[in-house]
Design an enzyme around this catalytic site. Structure first.
Site, short mmCIF file in Angstrom:
data_model
loop_
_atom_site.label_atom_id
_atom_site.label_comp_id
_atom_site.label_asym_id
_atom_site.label_seq_id
_atom_site.Cartn_x
_atom_site.Cartn_y
_atom_site.Cartn_z
N GLU A 94 0.82 -1.21 0.00
CA GLU A 94 0.00 0.00 0.00
C GLU A 94 0.86 1.26 0.00
O GLU A 94 0.53 2.25 -0.67
CB GLU A 94 -0.92 0.01 1.22
CG GLU A 94 -1.95 -1.11 1.23
CD GLU A 94 -1.47 -2.34 2.01
OE1 GLU A 94 -2.32 -3.04 2.58
OE2 GLU A 94 -0.25 -2.61 2.03
N ARG A 98 1.27 4.10 -3.07
CA ARG A 98 1.02 5.52 -2.85
C ARG A 98 2.24 6.37 -3.19
O ARG A 98 2.12 7.43 -3.81
CB ARG A 98 0.60 5.71 -1.39
CG ARG A 98 0.31 7.16 -0.99
CD ARG A 98 1.44 7.74 -0.18
NE ARG A 98 1.18 9.10 0.24
CZ ARG A 98 1.99 9.77 1.04
NH1 ARG A 98 3.07 9.19 1.53
NH2 ARG A 98 1.72 11.01 1.36
N CYS A 147 -2.97 -3.98 6.85
CA CYS A 147 -2.51 -4.45 8.15
C CYS A 147 -2.94 -3.47 9.23
O CYS A 147 -3.22 -2.30 8.98
CB CYS A 147 -1.00 -4.64 8.16
SG CYS A 147 -0.04 -3.12 7.99
N CYS A 298 -0.78 0.13 7.78
CA CYS A 298 -1.43 0.62 6.57
C CYS A 298 -2.86 1.08 6.84
O CYS A 298 -3.35 2.01 6.18
CB CYS A 298 -1.39 -0.46 5.49
SG CYS A 298 0.27 -0.78 4.84
#
Length: 501
Positions: A94, A98, A147, A298
């Site tokens: 993630e 980003r 997570c 995350c």
């Protein structure tokens, strides 16, 4: 020219199809070269991506294009962090996706300030400011629930751990296995239908922990603030339909655990057996191998992006409004709509008094029925005896739609395959590390006509990475409101790690 992988589709009512988004991202991954990918049947990884949505103004079509993709499951320990900004601290998929998107946006902004046409940005109303082109928005895809808090999911069947707890070193069975495994993807209930929703227009900070992980046993305790046990030891009683809104919630005696630990200073995990193991809604730091990391989960980062935007402090100098994900799509894995809503939306819903250009922007939350072929569950199904134990892939892949060097493969925070002799040199640096992104931003500033510079970049003595972040006043004001109202325990970053230039 940048690679374009997109889908041009006729749409009836601006709807997002979760399976279509997942397939688009998986197809982009398939087209990447072999380097850095998991070894089939032995290694697994997680995938995340950012999809740009462009609606044609006078048409019933919408263009969907993957602009950034990331894989990875690792974080470096706190002693490996660099004051030079040349190490990639967090390589969860993630975060990779980003940061790759920020590379893409900086490349687009560089073209825009240089007088070129941009498919993303147009001039804003304020001097030196830019905004998204009409009809442009962004969707975030992740192959597994993030997570941290979003992975603390009630078990409605004999399901595997999405993010196994790091077990005690006293356990011969769990000591190595628990540290190596991060999350495990498995199918949700077969009842789940692909969800479709209306499309909306629309850094890692640190802490340390010395708490030792612990082992647990099964319990029938059932408070909501909690998580799970070794699936082989569970006795689950299921009644009713799965969490798809079609019927009553099942009775559960356990929930999935996360290896991420609560930040110090607030509520800790009770560590009771079964359902009583975890507290929910807490800020958490990601587990490391041996030493603690300083990377927040995350789930926490996605919640933060829902208020501050995913563009970060540097790009905020140039943007009239923060950039938000209109939709978050999760691949096939253990999933709860209620838990995702709590982790990504509800925790920040109380935030108010934000500066102009910022808002609490709740994304649509969808799940796809399509599973990432390199998920842990799929890897276990394909594993053959004698092929070695199953383990998470050590490399992280970043691909983004930029003209130069779109692919960046890393391991342990550095370029994949780099020698020790090269550490500390340009050859060793990931294109996603803070230093490289800072240099990309400085290129945008240099290319901007002095008369068109944003006010926040005028007349200030700006030299270091921290100088430029601090000068992004509206962003810092928004962060102050988020910190004081929703995340007071979010640790401040060590300034000594931000004074590079």
């Amino acid at each position: 020219m940048p690679v374009r992988l997109h889908s041009l589709l006729s749409v009836r009512s601006n709807m997002v199809d979760a399976d279509e988004i997942a397939e688009l991202c998986y197809d982009r991954f398939k087209q990447l070269p072999r380097r850095g990918k998991p070894e089939p049947g032995r290694e697994w990884s997680l995938l995340a991506a950012v999809v740009k949505i462009s609606r044609c103004v006078n048409s019933d079509t919408v263009d969907k294009e993957v602009v950034s993709l990331g894989t990875g499951t690792k974080c470096i320990g706190q002693t490996a962090m660099s004051p030079n900004g040349d190490v990639l601290n967090d390589s969860h998929a993630e975060v990779i996706a980003r940061r790759g998107c920020i590379r893409y946006l900086m490349a687009e902004l560089l073209g825009a300030v240089s007088g070129e046409d941009s498919s993303v940005f147009c001039r804003g109303d304020e001097r030196g400011k830019w905004r998204l082109q009409p009809g442009v928005s962004f969707i975030f895809f992740t192959s597994h629930t993030p997570c941290g808090d979003a992975s603390i999911i009630p078990m409605a069947d004999i399901q595997s751990q999405p993010c196994p707890a790091v077990t005690s070193a006293k356990s011969p069975e769990g000591s190595e296995k628990g540290r190596d495994l991060k999350r495990k993807a498995e199918a949700p209930s077969e009842d789940r239908n692909t969800k479709v929703s209306r499309l909306e227009e629309q850094e890692t900070l640190e802490t340390s922990t010395s708490e030792e992980p612990s082992q647990t046993s099964l319990s029938t305790k059932t408070p909501e603030e909690t998580l799970s046990q070794n699936p082989a030891q569970l006795e689950i009683k299921t009644r009713g339909l799965s969490d798809n809104g079609a019927g009553p919630h099942p009775q559960v005696s356990d929930i999935h655990r996360t290896g991420a630990k609560c930040v110090p200073g607030g509520h800790a995990d009770p560590l009771h057996p079964g359902m009583g193991y975890h507290s929910t809604g807490m800020l958490r730091v990601k587990p490391g191998r041996g030493e603690p990391t300083l990377s927040l989960s995350c789930s926490d980062k996605l919640a933060r992006w829902g208020v501050l935007g995913f563009q970060g402090a540097l790009l905020s100098h140039y943007l009239q409004e923060a950039l938000y994900f209109s939709t978050v799509v999760v691949g096939k894995c253990p999933y709860s709509q209620e838990v995702m809503q709590r982790a990504l939306v509800t925790r920040c819903s109380c935030v108010s008094n934000l500066p102009a250009g910022f808002s609490v922007c709740a994304p649509e939350l969808l799940q796809s029925s399509l599973e990432f072929p390199f998920s842990q569950a799929q890897t276990e199904l394909q594993h053959q005896d004698g092929k070695g134990r199953i383990s998470p892939c050590g490399a992280a892949i970043s691909w983004c739609n930029v003209p130069e060097q779109p692919l960046d493969v890393t391991a342990n925070g550095y370029k994949h395959g780099v020698t020790k002799k090269a550490l500390g040199t340009v050859k060793a640096r990931s294109l996603l590390c803070k230093l490289e992104l800072f240099h990309s931003f400085l290129s945008v500033v240099s290319a901007t006509d002095p008369a068109a510079l944003p006010d926040s970049l005028r007349g200030a003595d700006l030299r270091t990475y921290w100088d430029y972040k601090k000068a992004s006043q509206a962003y810092q004001q928004a962060w102050q409101q988020l910190h004081s109202q929703a995340f007071p325990l979010w640790p401040r970053s060590d300034r000594n790690l931000l004074l590079f230039h």
